[in-house]
Design a protein around this motif. Structure first.
Motif, PDB file in Angstrom:
ATOM      1  N   ASN A   1       0.807  -1.195   0.000  1.00 47.50           N
ATOM      2  CA  ASN A   1       0.000   0.000   0.000  1.00 47.50           C
ATOM      3  C   ASN A   1       0.857   1.269   0.000  1.00 47.50           C
ATOM      4  O   ASN A   1       0.495   2.262  -0.613  1.00 47.50           O
ATOM      5  CB  ASN A   1      -0.895  -0.040   1.238  1.00 47.50           C
ATOM      6  N   LEU A   2       1.995   1.208   0.684  1.00 43.81           N
ATOM      7  CA  LEU A   2       2.884   2.374   0.703  1.00 43.81           C
ATOM      8  C   LEU A   2       3.468   2.604  -0.691  1.00 43.81           C
ATOM      9  O   LEU A   2       3.654   3.740  -1.121  1.00 43.81           O
ATOM     10  CB  LEU A   2       4.003   2.176   1.724  1.00 43.81           C
TER      11      LEU A   2
ATOM     12  N   ARG B   1       2.000   1.682  -3.510  1.00 44.74           N
ATOM     13  CA  ARG B   1       0.891   2.223  -4.315  1.00 44.74           C
ATOM     14  C   ARG B   1       0.698   3.715  -4.041  1.00 44.74           C
ATOM     15  O   ARG B   1       0.440   4.498  -4.955  1.00 44.74           O
ATOM     16  CB  ARG B   1      -0.405   1.479  -3.974  1.00 44.74           C
ATOM     17  N   MET B   2       0.808   4.080  -2.770  1.00 49.39           N
ATOM     18  CA  MET B   2       0.675   5.485  -2.405  1.00 49.39           C
ATOM     19  C   MET B   2       1.718   6.321  -3.157  1.00 49.39           C
ATOM     20  O   MET B   2       1.386   7.329  -3.792  1.00 49.39           O
ATOM     21  CB  MET B   2       0.851   5.632  -0.890  1.00 49.39           C
TER      22      MET B   2
ATOM     23  N   GLN C   1       3.273   5.588  -5.851  1.00 48.87           N
ATOM     24  CA  GLN C   1       2.966   5.608  -7.283  1.00 48.87           C
ATOM     25  C   GLN C   1       1.815   6.559  -7.576  1.00 48.87           C
ATOM     26  O   GLN C   1       1.798   7.233  -8.599  1.00 48.87           O
ATOM     27  CB  GLN C   1       2.640   4.191  -7.763  1.00 48.87           C
TER      28      GLN C   1
ATOM     29  N   ILE D   1      10.847   4.500  -0.233  1.00 51.54           N
ATOM     30  CA  ILE D   1       9.832   3.617   0.349  1.00 51.54           C
ATOM     31  C   ILE D   1      10.416   2.237   0.616  1.00 51.54           C
ATOM     32  O   ILE D   1      10.411   1.749   1.741  1.00 51.54           O
ATOM     33  CB  ILE D   1       8.600   3.463  -0.580  1.00 51.54           C
TER      34      ILE D   1
END
Lengths: 262, 257
Positions: free
Chosen positions: A162-163, A165-166, A168, A181
């Protein structure tokens, strides 16, 4: 009401309660028993010298100046081998952690080679690299490489997707995603891997020095054993333990400094 | 900026998650997407944000992003997605650092975002030191810092307790009313949808299709007023009716499967 009873306490779920000084006392009692047994002839000092004798032997080695020669040779091998193995392991682990092809090729390879006891490769490495330092350093490096690879790519796997994806979603370029990250997120796992790899390095150091070295703590312990100098033998063992303890403490400090956010 | 979904569908392997979603979010509109668990709300948002590749259809944006917008389509995450090793200010700065900005401009943007979300005093705190509500404020501040043209919010208040949710909703509404950024707000909470949205899109159970789109006629600023109570209650009733049927079926389906 007449029929009134207090509700009894039925337990706190076996949660551990800290007991102050218990560890130190346990340690002291064990040493005292050992010392007592030797002094009163329950154990022959030839087979198990008393703790005070061992410490005295260590002091003698220090004053004689031989201590530093053994320790310095060992440290060069340990640091050289560990650094080499760690650098290579980090690079390979990173490649396997972030690159699908690297993972597809690397994981089976690492799984196949990891179980080989690296000390068994020392004779081969001696044939390749000679009896000198290179073969010992290579053995340690090999032993350090595999656990480092595994720790690194598992740590990268454990970074919450999720980090990433964040990052990105905010348009961070891949290089920044990696640097800002993935790597910091994997750092706790990588540092935990250092604990394993340093202890493996220490084992391999002593083993390699017992197989073929003139100086070094491992060689010293072996020679002391051959001469039945058990006080010196145990002094060497004590030295190795202290070295391990120092490395562990250093790693704890490093974790405290780098992982203050946890 | 407008956001247009053209017959968007999505399958995870054999699992049909979304089907034939055609939707336009108008410039300056807040559209809420509600529906039962597993109906593909979050997947739809992921597709809108370019984080999930649709297996059918496409998503477009229309119109120019406002000047100074660094990340036209910006996400707010349910679990906040903060970096635990960065301070509050540094988490907000993360969204800006890869843009060619002067250090002063970057700092000013961070300061402004922190001020708007009431985080100024917490700028040096780390996420683990903050309550859930404060963490989501950081998530919102990070989104505001890039001046988004479209804001995509994935259940932003779901991880919070009821009181914090209420407080944050009020603050969020004030921020939104000041900026009127085109927004999509995914939630399973009808109360949130009714408080914030101009229109509410109800998705059916899996595969998610648009079941109904309800316009909330009352302006956001007036919805809490006693005069609007009746209209809002009727709307809530109507929405619950639409969602309930789907939720009942969805729940049975999960139990059967």
């Amino acid at each position: 009401m007449a029929d009134r009873r207090p509700v009894p306490f039925r337990g706190g779920g076996f949660s551990p309660i800290p007991v102050r000084h218990a560890a130190a006392i346990g340690f002291a009692v064990l040493l005292a028993l050992w010392e007592f047994a030797v002094r009163h002839g329950l154990v022959s000092p030839l087979f198990l010298p008393a703790p005070t004798t061992v410490v005295a032997a260590l002091g003698d080695l220090w004053t004689a100046g031989t201590l530093w020669q053994h320790v310095s040779e060992s440290l060069v091998r340990l640091i050289g081998g560990w650094c080499l193995g760690t650098l290579a392991g980090l690079a390979a682990g990173l490649a396997m952690g972030v690159w699908s092809l690297g993972r597809a090729v690397g994981v089976p390879l690492v799984s196949a080679l990891f179980p080989i006891p690296k000390i068994s490769l020392l004779p081969l490495l001696i044939l390749w690299l000679g009896i000198g330092e290179a073969s010992k350093i290579a053995t340690i490096a090999l032993g350090v490489f595999f656990p480092t690879v595994i720790a690194t790519y598992s740590a990268i796997d454990a970074v919450p997707r999720n980090l990433i994806r964040m990052a990105q979603s905010f348009g961070l370029p891949a290089r920044d995603v990696l640097r800002k990250i993935v790597l910091p997120g994997a750092l706790p796992g990588i540092l935990a891997g250092f604990r394993i790899s340093t202890s493996i390095a220490l084992i391999l150091l002593v083993s390699a020095e017992m197989i073929g070295a003139q100086y070094g703590i491992g060689a010293f312990v072996l020679q002391a054993g051959n001469l039945m100098l058990t006080d010196q033998l145990l002094a060497g063992v004590l030295l190795i333990s202290l070295l391990g303890l120092a490395i562990g403490t250093g790693l704890t400090q490093l974790e405290r400094r780098l992982l203050r956010w946890r | 900026m407008r956001l247009v979904c053209e017959s968007v569908g999505h399958k995870y392997g054999a699992l049909d998650v979304l089907d034939g979603i055609g939707l336009t979010v108008a410039d300056g509109e807040c559209l809420a997407v509600v529906g039962p668990s597993g109906c593909g709300k979050s997947t739809l948002l992921g597709i809108m944000g370019g984080l999930v590749e649709p297996t059918a259809g496409r998503v477009f944006v229309e119109g120019a992003a406002p000047a100074g917008s660094l990340n036209p389509i910006t996400y707010v995450f349910q679990d906040f997605a903060l970096l635990p090793w960065r301070s509050v200010a540094s988490n907000v700065a993360l969204a800006l650092e890869h843009h060619p900005l002067d250090a002063q401009v970057l700092a000013a943007r961070v300061d402004d975002a922190l001020a708007r979300t009431g985080l100024r005093e917490f700028r040096d705190a780390f996420p683990k030191q903050l309550s859930g509500g404060m963490r989501q404020r950081v998530g919102i501040a990070r989104a505001l810092a890039v001046a988004p043209a479209v804001l995509l919010m994935d259940e932003p208040l779901s991880a919070l307790d009821a009181q914090t949710r209420e407080l944050l909703m009020e603050d969020f509404l004030a921020l939104w009313l000041a900026a009127r950024t085109t927004s999509v707000y995914v939630t399973h909470n009808l109360h949130e949808a009714l408080r914030l949205a101009d229109r509410i899109c109800v998705l059916s159970r899996r595969p998610g299709r648009i079941k109904q789109i309800v316009g909330v006629g009352v302006p956001q600023a007036d919805r809490a007023l006693p005069a609007a109570a009746r209209a809002m209650a009727e709307l809530a009733e109507q929405l619950w009716h639409a969602v309930r049927a789907e939720a009942v079926d969805a729940e049975r389906e999960v139990a059967d499967g």
